[in-house]
Design an enzyme around this catalytic site. Structure first.
Site, PDB file in Angstrom:
ATOM      1  N   ARG A   1     -29.338   3.529  39.285  1.00 49.47           N
ATOM      2  CA  ARG A   1     -29.763   4.238  38.066  1.00 49.47           C
ATOM      3  C   ARG A   1     -28.617   4.208  37.050  1.00 49.47           C
ATOM      4  O   ARG A   1     -28.818   4.050  35.860  1.00 49.47           O
ATOM      5  CB  ARG A   1     -30.196   5.674  38.365  1.00 49.47           C
ATOM      6  CG  ARG A   1     -30.414   6.480  37.093  1.00 49.47           C
ATOM      7  CD  ARG A   1     -31.253   7.747  37.240  1.00 49.47           C
ATOM      8  NE  ARG A   1     -31.096   8.454  38.467  1.00 49.47           N
ATOM      9  CZ  ARG A   1     -30.002   9.171  38.827  1.00 49.47           C
ATOM     10  NH1 ARG A   1     -28.977   9.271  37.995  1.00 49.47           N
ATOM     11  NH2 ARG A   1     -29.964   9.782  39.979  1.00 49.47           N
TER      12      ARG A   1
ATOM     13  N   LYS B   1     -41.637  -6.955  23.789  1.00 45.78           N
ATOM     14  CA  LYS B   1     -42.266  -7.776  22.763  1.00 45.78           C
ATOM     15  C   LYS B   1     -41.576  -9.139  22.658  1.00 45.78           C
ATOM     16  O   LYS B   1     -41.613  -9.912  23.585  1.00 45.78           O
ATOM     17  CB  LYS B   1     -42.261  -6.983  21.462  1.00 45.78           C
ATOM     18  CG  LYS B   1     -42.843  -5.557  21.614  1.00 45.78           C
ATOM     19  CD  LYS B   1     -44.315  -5.577  21.864  1.00 45.78           C
ATOM     20  CE  LYS B   1     -44.945  -4.314  22.400  1.00 45.78           C
ATOM     21  NZ  LYS B   1     -44.395  -3.031  22.172  1.00 45.78           N
TER      22      LYS B   1
ATOM     23  N   ASP C   1     -35.536   0.400  14.324  1.00 42.33           N
ATOM     24  CA  ASP C   1     -36.349  -0.244  15.363  1.00 42.33           C
ATOM     25  C   ASP C   1     -36.504  -1.711  14.943  1.00 42.33           C
ATOM     26  O   ASP C   1     -37.218  -2.021  13.981  1.00 42.33           O
ATOM     27  CB  ASP C   1     -37.706   0.466  15.455  1.00 42.33           C
ATOM     28  CG  ASP C   1     -38.586  -0.109  16.550  1.00 42.33           C
ATOM     29  OD1 ASP C   1     -38.435  -1.308  16.866  1.00 42.33           O
ATOM     30  OD2 ASP C   1     -39.438   0.622  17.074  1.00 42.33           O
TER      31      ASP C   1
ATOM     32  N   TYR D   1     -44.722   2.733  14.632  1.00 43.29           N
ATOM     33  CA  TYR D   1     -45.595   2.515  15.786  1.00 43.29           C
ATOM     34  C   TYR D   1     -46.212   3.858  16.220  1.00 43.29           C
ATOM     35  O   TYR D   1     -45.508   4.883  16.262  1.00 43.29           O
ATOM     36  CB  TYR D   1     -44.765   1.890  16.920  1.00 43.29           C
ATOM     37  CG  TYR D   1     -45.451   1.903  18.252  1.00 43.29           C
ATOM     38  CD1 TYR D   1     -46.698   1.322  18.420  1.00 43.29           C
ATOM     39  CD2 TYR D   1     -44.864   2.522  19.355  1.00 43.29           C
ATOM     40  CE1 TYR D   1     -47.341   1.348  19.638  1.00 43.29           C
ATOM     41  CE2 TYR D   1     -45.506   2.552  20.582  1.00 43.29           C
ATOM     42  CZ  TYR D   1     -46.742   1.968  20.714  1.00 43.29           C
ATOM     43  OH  TYR D   1     -47.382   2.010  21.918  1.00 43.29           O
TER      44      TYR D   1
HETATM   45  N1  PLP Z   1     -41.459   0.059  18.646  1.00 37.26           N
HETATM   46  C1  PLP Z   1     -42.397  -0.785  18.184  1.00 37.26           C
HETATM   47  C2  PLP Z   1     -42.260  -1.357  16.806  1.00 37.26           C
HETATM   48  C3  PLP Z   1     -43.500  -1.104  18.984  1.00 37.26           C
HETATM   49  O1  PLP Z   1     -44.442  -1.934  18.499  1.00 37.26           O
HETATM   50  C4  PLP Z   1     -43.607  -0.528  20.282  1.00 37.26           C
HETATM   51  C5  PLP Z   1     -44.759  -0.839  21.146  1.00 37.26           C
HETATM   52  O2  PLP Z   1     -45.741  -1.380  20.734  1.00 37.26           O
HETATM   53  C6  PLP Z   1     -42.612   0.342  20.714  1.00 37.26           C
HETATM   54  C7  PLP Z   1     -41.541   0.607  19.883  1.00 37.26           C
HETATM   55  C8  PLP Z   1     -42.682   0.989  22.066  1.00 37.26           C
HETATM   56  O3  PLP Z   1     -42.295   0.100  23.050  1.00 37.26           O
HETATM   57  P1  PLP Z   1     -42.834   0.139  24.574  1.00 37.26           P
HETATM   58  O4  PLP Z   1     -44.309  -0.114  24.518  1.00 37.26           O
HETATM   59  O5  PLP Z   1     -42.032  -0.910  25.247  1.00 37.26           O
HETATM   60  O6  PLP Z   1     -42.534   1.523  25.081  1.00 37.26           O
END
Ligand code: PLP
Length: 377
Positions: A46, A197, A172, A98
């Protein structure tokens, strides 16, 4: 070294024990101690695992940061960053984030005493006007999900630094990836990724990451990573590391395909509006071209006949797969209002029900255009 070279080698060397060229999957939870408390750098997975260390070092280098931390998902990474705030702190966030990020902010952190304001971060006047003395964090997505709006990272970093107590700027960078833009070099304090992604790139793993520069932030975040415990397993780290090796090649093709699709959709009578950062019709096209290497692989568009037409469209493609998520080598199509962004329904962030989002893959452009053309017909 250039990005394409770093993508393959950063943070990775042939295994010193065996010479294995690919980073081994250290599938172990614990490690031998030579005496009580005398370990060889790892004690419990961890806290640290060599496969994860390689991924974290790789991400730090690609983002031009000083440290990287890997998490079990993008939202786990976001969660750890939000824990830098204390009850009573204010967070200024983009109004096109998101849906899961919005849900985490509103349904998990607001009840713990954090306050959130959502503004169009492409509008610097709104950003400046919404900062408060207790703003601890600015949260940006650029380009945004799903409207592909672009915010000026350097200008917002400057606004943050003009404050008496400068808030942290977190970006992000999931949509752009470090191949297209590197927020830390533009003044951001932290970069967040859903490695699920483009970095993973093959729709076969869930993961997240935080990258930054400041050693104190590293210490606090590494403490939180271990204390909260939402870490990725070694197999997942291996998959993301492997995915990253082909990121530039994949994203070049995805951006080429996406740009052609944006052109096609712009000229289609059944499409009212197209969102693509490098398209001449995009309101921040100049900023996008300055800040990003290419327009990326995401395109969204509004159907002229609204929700019914959009639903029909996403259910009619043969090649574009109707599914959530993005950034893989295969093309996906979805209806944000009912799928990825259902959690913002009824809020000020609610998405146009006629909006369709494409994650463009690396298939041949002729096949992708033929599929979209047939579905629109
Ligand atoms: N940030 C963006 C721009 C996203 O599109 C997503 C998921 O679609 C996330 C964060 C969250 O990521 P995760 O699904 O890996 O938790």
């Amino acid at each position: 070294m250039k990005f394409e070279t770093l993508a393959i080698h950063a943070g990775q060397k042939p295994d010193p024990l065996t010479g294995a060229v690919m980073t081994p999957i250290y599938q172990t939870s614990t490690y031998l101690q030579d005496g009580v408390g005398k370990h060889r750098g790892y004690e419990y997975s961890r806290t640290g695992n060599p496969t994860r260390t390689a991924l974290e070092a790789c991400l730090a280098e690609l983002e031009e940061g000083q440290f990287g931390l890997a998490y079990a998902s993008g939202l786990a990474a976001t969660d750890n960053v939000l824990r830098l705030c204390k009850p009573g702190d204010h967070v200024l966030a983009g109004n096109d984030v998101y849906g899961g990020t919005f849900r985490l902010f509103e349904r998990v952190f607001r009840p713990y005493g954090l306050d959130f304001t959502y503004v169009d971060t492409a509008d610097l006047t709104q950003v400046r006007a919404s900062l408060r003395p207790n703003t601890r964090l600015i949260w940006l997505e650029t380009p945004t999900n799903p409207l592909l709006r672009v915010s000026d990272i350097a200008a917002i970093a400057q606004i943050a630094n003009e404050q008496i107590q400068p808030p942290l700027l977190a970006v992000d960078n999931t949509f752009a990836t470090p191949y297209l833009q590197r927020p830390l070099t533009l003044g951001a304090d932290l970069v967040i990724h859903s490695t699920t992604k483009y970095l993973g790139g093959h729709s076969d793993v869930i993961g997240g990451a935080v990258v930054g520069v400041d050693p104190q932030l590293r210490e606090t975040l590494a403490f939180l990573q271990n204390a909260v415990g939402a870490v990725p397993g070694p197999m997942d780290c291996f998959l993301v590391l492997r995915g990253i090796k082909t990121l530039p090649v994949r994203l070049d093709r995805q951006a080429e395909n996406a740009a052609a699709i944006a052109d096609f959709l712009t000229n289609h009578p059944k499409v009212a509006r197209v969102h693509y950062p490098f398209h001449p019709t995009h309101p921040q096209v100049e900023l996008a071209r300055r800040q990003m290497r290419s327009g990326g692989g995401m395109v969204s568009f509004v159907m002229a006949d609204g929700e019914t037409a959009a639903r029909k469209m996403v259910e009619s493609t043969q090649l574009f797969i109707l599914a959530e998520s993005l950034g893989g080598i295969e093309s996906l199509i979805e209806l944000p209002a009912a799928m990825t962004h259902a959690s913002v329904a009824g809020s000020s962030l609610a998405v146009d029900p006629g909006l369709v989002r494409l994650s463009v893959g690396i298939e041949h452009i002729d096949d992708l255009l033929a599929d979209l053309s047939a579905a629109l017909a």
